[in-house]
Write an enzyme that holds these catalytic residues in place. Structure first.
Site, PDB file in Angstrom:
ATOM      1  N   LEU A   8      -4.538   2.903  -1.284  1.00  0.00           N
ATOM      2  CA  LEU A   8      -3.288   2.772  -0.141  1.00  0.00           C
ATOM      3  C   LEU A   8      -2.840   1.575   0.082  1.00  0.00           C
ATOM      4  CD1 LEU A   8      -5.272   5.589   2.120  1.00  0.00           C
ATOM      5  CD2 LEU A   8      -3.718   5.849   0.205  1.00  0.00           C
ATOM      6  N   MET A  11       2.072   0.345  -2.779  1.00  0.00           N
ATOM      7  CA  MET A  11       2.588   1.219  -3.425  1.00  0.00           C
ATOM      8  C   MET A  11       1.993   2.696  -3.086  1.00  0.00           C
ATOM      9  SD  MET A  11       3.689   0.163  -7.047  1.00  0.00           S
ATOM     10  CE  MET A  11       4.502   1.377  -7.662  1.00  0.00           C
ATOM     11  N   GLY A  12       0.678   2.627  -2.951  1.00  0.00           N
ATOM     12  CA  GLY A  12      -0.198   4.046  -2.726  1.00  0.00           C
ATOM     13  C   GLY A  12       0.130   4.558  -1.617  1.00  0.00           C
ATOM     14  N   ASP A  30      -9.213   4.718   0.829  1.00  0.00           N
ATOM     15  CA  ASP A  30      -9.117   3.382   0.524  1.00  0.00           C
ATOM     16  C   ASP A  30     -10.433   2.569   0.838  1.00  0.00           C
ATOM     17  OD1 ASP A  30      -6.673   1.397  -0.179  1.00  0.00           O
ATOM     18  OD2 ASP A  30      -8.240   0.301   1.134  1.00  0.00           O
ATOM     19  N   ASN A  97      -1.532  -0.534 -13.115  1.00  0.00           N
ATOM     20  CA  ASN A  97      -0.942  -1.206 -14.522  1.00  0.00           C
ATOM     21  C   ASN A  97      -1.976  -1.550 -15.563  1.00  0.00           C
ATOM     22  OD1 ASN A  97       1.887  -1.250 -13.714  1.00  0.00           O
ATOM     23  ND2 ASN A  97       1.671  -3.197 -12.409  1.00  0.00           N
ATOM     24  N   GLY A 125       7.814  -0.463  -6.688  1.00  0.00           N
ATOM     25  CA  GLY A 125       7.498  -1.352  -6.078  1.00  0.00           C
ATOM     26  C   GLY A 125       7.622  -0.954  -4.397  1.00  0.00           C
ATOM     27  N   LYS A 175       5.273   1.449 -19.870  1.00  0.00           N
ATOM     28  CA  LYS A 175       5.086   0.499 -18.717  1.00  0.00           C
ATOM     29  C   LYS A 175       5.008  -0.964 -18.987  1.00  0.00           C
ATOM     30  CE  LYS A 175       5.534  -0.088 -14.307  1.00  0.00           C
ATOM     31  NZ  LYS A 175       4.850  -1.609 -13.810  1.00  0.00           N
ATOM     32  N   ASN A 179       7.831  -3.768 -18.241  1.00  0.00           N
ATOM     33  CA  ASN A 179       7.362  -5.128 -17.445  1.00  0.00           C
ATOM     34  C   ASN A 179       7.790  -6.401 -18.151  1.00  0.00           C
ATOM     35  OD1 ASN A 179       6.341  -3.281 -15.500  1.00  0.00           O
ATOM     36  ND2 ASN A 179       4.803  -4.772 -14.899  1.00  0.00           N
ATOM     37  N   GLU A 182      11.425  -6.815 -18.068  1.00  0.00           N
ATOM     38  CA  GLU A 182      11.649  -7.340 -16.684  1.00  0.00           C
ATOM     39  C   GLU A 182      11.344  -8.695 -16.368  1.00  0.00           C
ATOM     40  OE1 GLU A 182       8.639  -6.826 -13.083  1.00  0.00           O
ATOM     41  OE2 GLU A 182       9.529  -4.679 -13.160  1.00  0.00           O
ATOM     42  N   TYR A 183      10.479  -9.221 -17.102  1.00  0.00           N
ATOM     43  CA  TYR A 183      10.263 -10.718 -17.052  1.00  0.00           C
ATOM     44  C   TYR A 183      11.420 -11.222 -17.579  1.00  0.00           C
ATOM     45  CZ  TYR A 183       5.238 -10.556 -16.179  1.00  0.00           C
ATOM     46  OH  TYR A 183       3.850 -10.545 -15.721  1.00  0.00           O
TER      47      TYR A 183
END
Length: 304
Positions: A8, A11-12, A30, A97, A125, A175, A179, A182-183
């Protein structure tokens, strides 16, 4: 629908809120007890569990348990614990990830026990609660369809931003490449704004430039909007240390490109520039650090 959520964090917790707002019921857990108790107090459709075992016992069959914990040993430990408590036709979802090769292995282990495993690359995010999450789903297509209401609730729209992309491992592979891209995008923006910053004779307002580019320009993007937000909060990035972390997926992307003889110089160099940031201090590195804080809520190290 009913879903169990383990993890949690940044993001969770917000994923639980978005699902609850769509009318789904959740059992949450959690390792720190406070987040689960707080969500249960905040949301009537959420129940807090004090252990993974209790979470699994509170769900009705067929059960679906989403793991949103850090990749690596934390995911491995959680996966093994959850798998030992589930039964035929239950589903384990890994939204972290994880390396796609680990996801293929976990899918095989789950399949041996007739439990479904879905690897779900999740992007969004700290803004996902408001904007929705992009979901790249790998694994069993039937299980994916069964959980369609979950994807529709988390995504930006019921028919946008999510999809079954292939067999086990495909979700986390997509994914990973996401990423890596994204970098590269972040590095290009950071270098461009460093050049703007260096041209002192024009006295450029960098926030103004970012806002102009955000409308009508071919380089407009959400990342550019976040640059404007970061500059609005701190125009000179004063106090921001240009130390930029990498989560691991950029490295995996570079390795995968080499394994497949694919030239990926932009993504690879962007990864290497993050290593450089840990040795030098530049405006570009500060911009990268501030941008990660904007879209992912990642820690921004303060300059001494």
């Amino acid at each position: 629908m009913e879903l169990g959520m383990i993890g949690l964090g940044k993001m969770g917790g917000n994923m639980v809120r978005r699902l609850a707002s769509a009318g789904h019921s959740l059992v949450v857990y959690d390792v720190a007890s406070e987040p689960a108790a707080a969500l249960a107090a905040e949301l009537p459709v959420v129940r807090a569990a004090t252990s993974v075992a209790e979470l699994c016992s509170l769900l009705q069959s067929p059960r679906a348990v989403w793991m949103m914990v850090p990749a690596g040993q934390a995911t491995e430990t959680t996966f093994s614990e959850v798998l030992g408590m589930l039964s035929t036709d239950d589903v384990i979802i890994d939204g972290g990830n994880s390396n796609y090769k680990d996801s293929i292995r976990r899918a095989e282990a789950a399949g041996a026990r007739r439990v479904c495993f879905l690897d779900v690359g999740t992007s969004g995010g700290v803004w996902g609660l408001r904007e929705g999450y992009a979901l790249m789903i790998g694994g069993d297509a039937v299980a994916t369809q069964r959980l369609r209401p979950i994807w529709e609730a988390l995504a930006p729209a019921p028919n946008e931003g999510w999809g079954h992309v292939g067999p086990a491992g495909a979700g986390h592979f997509v994914k990973m490449v996401h990423n890596g891209i994204e970098y590269g995008l972040m590095q290009a923006y950071a270098e461009g704004f460093e050049l703007l910053h260096a041209k002192e004779q024009f006295g450029l307002d960098l926030r103004q430039v970012s806002e102009i580019w955000s409308h009508g320009s071919v380089v407009r993007s959400w990342l550019l909007e976040l640059i404007g937000r970061a500059l609005g909060e701190n125009p000179t990035l004063e106090g921001v240390r240009g130390w930029v972390a990498d989560s691991g997926e950029g490295r995996w992307t570079a390795f995968e490109a080499m394994d497949n003889d694919i030239p990926a110089p932009v993504m690879t160099l962007a990864l290497l520039m993050r290593f450089v940031s840990r040795q030098d201090d530049s405006f570009a590195a500060k911009m990268l650090a501030a941008l990660r804080g904007q879209f992912g809520g990642h820690e921004v190290k303060k300059a001494p």
